[in-house]
Scaffold this active site. Structure first.
Site, PDB file in Angstrom:
ATOM      1  N   ARG A 129      45.435   7.663  17.588  1.00 22.25           N
ATOM      2  CA  ARG A 129      44.924   6.045  17.221  1.00 22.25           C
ATOM      3  C   ARG A 129      46.305   5.390  16.480  1.00 22.25           C
ATOM      4  O   ARG A 129      47.390   5.122  16.636  1.00 22.25           O
ATOM      5  CB  ARG A 129      44.176   5.674  16.701  1.00 22.25           C
ATOM      6  CG  ARG A 129      43.355   4.280  16.682  1.00 22.25           C
ATOM      7  CD  ARG A 129      44.079   3.359  14.875  1.00 22.25           C
ATOM      8  NE  ARG A 129      44.159   3.652  14.271  1.00 22.25           N
ATOM      9  CZ  ARG A 129      44.373   3.655  13.353  1.00 22.25           C
ATOM     10  NH1 ARG A 129      45.420   2.379  13.064  1.00 22.25           N
ATOM     11  NH2 ARG A 129      44.356   4.443  12.218  1.00 22.25           N
ATOM     12  N   ASP A 130      45.810   5.700  15.527  1.00 19.22           N
ATOM     13  CA  ASP A 130      47.186   5.261  14.393  1.00 19.22           C
ATOM     14  C   ASP A 130      48.793   5.210  14.606  1.00 19.22           C
ATOM     15  O   ASP A 130      49.918   5.440  14.648  1.00 19.22           O
ATOM     16  CB  ASP A 130      47.359   6.054  12.981  1.00 19.22           C
ATOM     17  CG  ASP A 130      47.787   5.165  11.798  1.00 19.22           C
ATOM     18  OD1 ASP A 130      48.426   4.360  12.320  1.00 19.22           O
ATOM     19  OD2 ASP A 130      47.313   4.585  11.202  1.00 19.22           O
ATOM     20  N   HIS A 147      44.679   7.063   3.009  1.00 18.46           N
ATOM     21  CA  HIS A 147      45.376   7.077   4.246  1.00 18.46           C
ATOM     22  C   HIS A 147      46.769   6.770   4.018  1.00 18.46           C
ATOM     23  O   HIS A 147      47.147   5.740   3.762  1.00 18.46           O
ATOM     24  CB  HIS A 147      44.420   5.966   4.708  1.00 18.46           C
ATOM     25  CG  HIS A 147      44.828   6.158   6.656  1.00 18.46           C
ATOM     26  ND1 HIS A 147      44.401   6.244   7.355  1.00 18.46           N
ATOM     27  CD2 HIS A 147      46.289   5.241   6.658  1.00 18.46           C
ATOM     28  CE1 HIS A 147      45.156   5.574   7.904  1.00 18.46           C
ATOM     29  NE2 HIS A 147      45.998   5.010   8.356  1.00 18.46           N
ATOM     30  N   HIS A 153      50.733   6.670   4.531  1.00 16.77           N
ATOM     31  CA  HIS A 153      51.894   6.308   5.190  1.00 16.77           C
ATOM     32  C   HIS A 153      53.034   7.143   4.869  1.00 16.77           C
ATOM     33  O   HIS A 153      53.231   7.124   3.255  1.00 16.77           O
ATOM     34  CB  HIS A 153      52.205   5.596   6.024  1.00 16.77           C
ATOM     35  CG  HIS A 153      51.171   4.881   6.685  1.00 16.77           C
ATOM     36  ND1 HIS A 153      51.323   5.293   8.413  1.00 16.77           N
ATOM     37  CD2 HIS A 153      50.187   4.457   7.021  1.00 16.77           C
ATOM     38  CE1 HIS A 153      50.265   4.597   9.313  1.00 16.77           C
ATOM     39  NE2 HIS A 153      49.102   4.366   7.965  1.00 16.77           N
ATOM     40  N   CYS A 171      52.311   0.950  11.582  1.00 18.79           N
ATOM     41  CA  CYS A 171      51.202   0.063  11.998  1.00 18.79           C
ATOM     42  C   CYS A 171      52.399  -1.136  12.479  1.00 18.79           C
ATOM     43  O   CYS A 171      53.237  -1.613  11.726  1.00 18.79           O
ATOM     44  CB  CYS A 171      50.634  -0.396  11.154  1.00 18.79           C
ATOM     45  SG  CYS A 171      49.433  -1.846  10.790  1.00 18.79           S
ATOM     46  N   ASN A 193      51.860   8.072   9.444  1.00 20.87           N
ATOM     47  CA  ASN A 193      51.160   8.614   8.731  1.00 20.87           C
ATOM     48  C   ASN A 193      51.537   9.792   7.771  1.00 20.87           C
ATOM     49  O   ASN A 193      52.154  11.012   8.899  1.00 20.87           O
ATOM     50  CB  ASN A 193      49.944   9.392   8.799  1.00 20.87           C
ATOM     51  CG  ASN A 193      48.797   7.295   9.499  1.00 20.87           C
ATOM     52  OD1 ASN A 193      49.174   7.584  10.583  1.00 20.87           O
ATOM     53  ND2 ASN A 193      47.750   7.472   8.569  1.00 20.87           N
TER      54      ASN A 193
HETATM   55  P1  HMG Z   1      41.547 -13.572  18.017  1.00 19.90           P
HETATM   56  O1  HMG Z   1      42.707 -13.954  18.453  1.00 19.90           O
HETATM   57  O2  HMG Z   1      41.644 -14.033  16.276  1.00 19.90           O
HETATM   58  O3  HMG Z   1      40.531 -12.819  18.434  1.00 19.90           O
HETATM   59  O4  HMG Z   1      42.600 -11.687  17.505  1.00 19.90           O
HETATM   60  P2  HMG Z   1      39.973 -14.002  19.237  1.00 19.90           P
HETATM   61  O5  HMG Z   1      38.452 -13.760  18.956  1.00 19.90           O
HETATM   62  O6  HMG Z   1      40.018 -15.291  18.971  1.00 19.90           O
HETATM   63  O7  HMG Z   1      40.092 -13.805  20.423  1.00 19.90           O
HETATM   64  C1  HMG Z   1      41.067 -13.527  21.182  1.00 19.90           C
HETATM   65  C2  HMG Z   1      41.630 -13.083  22.598  1.00 19.90           C
HETATM   66  O8  HMG Z   1      41.353 -11.432  22.305  1.00 19.90           O
HETATM   67  C3  HMG Z   1      40.599 -13.217  23.587  1.00 19.90           C
HETATM   68  O9  HMG Z   1      40.631 -13.079  25.023  1.00 19.90           O
HETATM   69  C4  HMG Z   1      39.125 -11.870  23.328  1.00 19.90           C
HETATM   70  O10 HMG Z   1      37.995 -11.218  24.424  1.00 19.90           O
HETATM   71  C5  HMG Z   1      39.687 -10.911  22.727  1.00 19.90           C
HETATM   72  P3  HMG Z   1      41.754 -14.147  25.696  1.00 19.90           P
HETATM   73  O11 HMG Z   1      40.249 -15.104  25.895  1.00 19.90           O
HETATM   74  O12 HMG Z   1      42.770 -14.811  25.466  1.00 19.90           O
HETATM   75  O13 HMG Z   1      41.658 -13.462  26.739  1.00 19.90           O
HETATM   76  N1  HMG Z   1      39.557 -10.118  22.192  1.00 19.90           N
HETATM   77  C6  HMG Z   1      39.517  -8.616  22.170  1.00 19.90           C
HETATM   78  N2  HMG Z   1      39.806  -8.014  22.937  1.00 19.90           N
HETATM   79  C7  HMG Z   1      39.560  -6.669  23.660  1.00 19.90           C
HETATM   80  N3  HMG Z   1      39.288  -6.160  22.098  1.00 19.90           N
HETATM   81  C8  HMG Z   1      38.613  -6.688  21.646  1.00 19.90           C
HETATM   82  C9  HMG Z   1      38.977  -8.432  21.423  1.00 19.90           C
HETATM   83  N4  HMG Z   1      38.774  -9.420  19.937  1.00 19.90           N
HETATM   84  C10 HMG Z   1      39.397 -10.293  21.095  1.00 19.90           C
HETATM   85  N5  HMG Z   1      37.920  -6.244  20.339  1.00 19.90           N
HETATM   86  C11 HMG Z   1      41.416  -9.545  16.788  1.00 19.90           C
HETATM   87  C12 HMG Z   1      40.968 -10.567  16.808  1.00 19.90           C
HETATM   88  C13 HMG Z   1      41.232  -8.482  15.573  1.00 19.90           C
HETATM   89  C14 HMG Z   1      41.538  -9.248  18.192  1.00 19.90           C
HETATM   90  C15 HMG Z   1      43.384  -9.137  17.221  1.00 19.90           C
HETATM   91  O14 HMG Z   1      43.722  -9.255  15.663  1.00 19.90           O
HETATM   92  C16 HMG Z   1      43.640  -7.661  17.127  1.00 19.90           C
HETATM   93  O15 HMG Z   1      43.095  -6.513  17.908  1.00 19.90           O
HETATM   94  N6  HMG Z   1      44.054  -6.843  16.014  1.00 19.90           N
HETATM   95  C17 HMG Z   1      44.064  -5.443  16.249  1.00 19.90           C
HETATM   96  C18 HMG Z   1      45.498  -5.416  15.286  1.00 19.90           C
HETATM   97  C19 HMG Z   1      45.431  -3.978  15.519  1.00 19.90           C
HETATM   98  O16 HMG Z   1      45.174  -3.228  16.095  1.00 19.90           O
HETATM   99  N7  HMG Z   1      46.231  -2.940  13.827  1.00 19.90           N
HETATM  100  C20 HMG Z   1      46.418  -1.461  14.257  1.00 19.90           C
HETATM  101  C21 HMG Z   1      45.312  -1.257  13.238  1.00 19.90           C
HETATM  102  S1  HMG Z   1      45.505  -1.477  11.748  1.00 19.90           S
HETATM  103  C22 HMG Z   1      46.271  -0.205  11.087  1.00 19.90           C
HETATM  104  O17 HMG Z   1      46.703   1.050  11.648  1.00 19.90           O
HETATM  105  C23 HMG Z   1      45.829   0.004   9.559  1.00 19.90           C
HETATM  106  C24 HMG Z   1      45.507   1.847   9.271  1.00 19.90           C
HETATM  107  O18 HMG Z   1      45.659   2.505   9.362  1.00 19.90           O
HETATM  108  C25 HMG Z   1      45.180   1.701   7.614  1.00 19.90           C
HETATM  109  C26 HMG Z   1      46.114   1.489   6.846  1.00 19.90           C
HETATM  110  O19 HMG Z   1      47.193   2.393   7.576  1.00 19.90           O
HETATM  111  O20 HMG Z   1      46.210   1.099   6.952  1.00 19.90           O
HETATM  112  C27 HMG Z   1      43.386   1.564  10.215  1.00 19.90           C
HETATM  113 MG    MG Z   2      47.223   3.562   9.130  1.00 16.57          MG
END
Ligand code: HMG
Ligand code: MG
Length: 299
Positions: free
Chosen positions: A15-16, A207, A209, A240, A249
């Site tokens: 994933r990450d 966690h 990086h 990220c 990481n």
């Molecule tokens: P949004 O645009 O505010 O959401 O995004 P929305 O509810 O307004 O929906 C917009 C569109 O997204 C719609 O589609 C929804 O259906 C769709 P449309 O009608 O425009 O075609 N949608 C989805 N589709 C699939 N799966 C879903 C989903 N939800 C809505 N679950 C949202 C909000 C949270 C969805 C968006 O901002 C997002 O997907 N963000 C993800 C960012 C991400 O994945 N970042 C990396 C992971 S975090 C990380 O790496 C850190 C970590 O490792 C820890 C660290 O290192 O610190 C964990």
């Molecule tokens: Mg991370």
């Protein structure tokens, strides 16, 4: 303080590690990676992310990954679910554990999940409720625990606040993310001390990086504090998409080598893990960022 006898390593490479890769990686490669990690003895693998494919295209095949993987006995396969939509999809695919992800930085929260910290916590409530009803455990992440790419310094008190909110909501474990890898050992210790005044130490994970090359030193520092769960990524893959310049990481091979040297059990076969790192970096055309992995491959 004495080190723990055992450490649970949570492998976040699929994933990450892969989420930020610009070129599509085929589902079969992801599935082989997950299987090899399980074969190396890893007991907890974060396999996919049910996020918007517009935000993170590389995770668009989350359904195929979660339904295609071969379940090994004793291995937990988890996935990120930022909202109910993601959770419902993950449940349909048989996920047995999911994770919500928030941040200790307002700016990062906006960039990463398009809402404030308070809104994110509100959004997670029904996710936890629904997951609990389905008997699915939820892990909570807090990003930017040792610094933010947009806001700079983040106080340990802020990290403790958000962590406590996730824990009180029902997350069984809170994983503390040094998203941009700027932390140093004393800072990491102070942050863990602040959070562990709110949440039991055995419910926390590190966690880290490795952007600034400090992750192993920081891990050693928090092991001294009593941390017993470590997130890592094979070959140090990753970054990220919403933290520009952040690298992967800490490498799983490096973590296992460190823990082996300290006499701490992980149940992981370092040779098999290093072989997996060599294989996956060749398969996706990336450098191996595990020093241990590179050294072992050169033997
Ligand atoms: P949004 O645009 O505010 O959401 O995004 P929305 O509810 O307004 O929906 C917009 C569109 O997204 C719609 O589609 C929804 O259906 C769709 P449309 O009608 O425009 O075609 N949608 C989805 N589709 C699939 N799966 C879903 C989903 N939800 C809505 N679950 C949202 C909000 C949270 C969805 C968006 O901002 C997002 O997907 N963000 C993800 C960012 C991400 O994945 N970042 C990396 C992971 S975090 C990380 O790496 C850190 C970590 O490792 C820890 C660290 O290192 O610190 C964990
Ligand atoms: Mg991370």
């Amino acid at each position: 303080m004495a080190f723990p006898k055992q450490i649970r390593v949570v492998e976040v490479g699929p994933r990450d590690g892969l989420q930020n890769e610009p070129e599509p990686i085929d589902t079969a490669t992801k599935l082989e990676l997950i299987d090899r990690l399980g074969a190396a003895g890893i007991r907890h693998i974060e396999a996919a992310s049910f996020v918007s494919p517009r935000w993170v295209p590389q995770m668009a095949d989350h359904r195929e990954v979660m339904t295609g993987l071969t379940h090994r006995p004793g291995v937990v396969y988890s996935a990120l679910t930022p909202n109910l939509k993601g959770l419902e999809a993950a449940l349909e695919c048989g996920a047995e554990e999911v994770a919500v992800f928030g941040a200790a930085s307002e700016a990062f929260s906006q960039k990463n999940i398009n809402c404030s910290i308070a809104e994110s916590l509100q959004r997670f409530e029904p996710v936890l409720k629904r997951a609990k009803a389905a008997n699915v455990r939820v892990r909570g992440y807090v990003s930017c625990v040792l610094g933010c790419p947009y806001e700079g310094e983040i106080t340990p008190a802020k990290v403790a606040d958000v962590s406590k909110a996730l824990y009180d909501m029902g997350c069984y474990e809170v994983s503390l993310g040094d998203t941009i890898g700027t932390g140093t050992p004393l800072k990491a210790k102070r942050m863990i001390e602040a959070v562990s005044r709110e949440i039991p130490m055995d419910k926390l994970a590190a966690h880290f990086h490795d952007t600034y090359g400090q992750a192993l030193a920081n891990l050693y520092a928090v092991l001294e504090e009593g941390i017993s769960v470590i997130d890592s990524s094979v070959a140090g893959l990753g970054g990220c998409p919403y933290a520009k310049g952040a690298s992967g990481n800490v490498a799983s091979e490096d973590v296992v080598y460190l823990l082996d040297g300290l006499g701490i059990e992980t149940g992981i076969d370092l040779n098999k893990l290093a072989g997996t790192g060599t294989w996956v970096t060749q398969a996706i055309g990336r450098p191996n960022r595990s020093k241990v992995g590179v050294a072992m491959a050169a033997k």
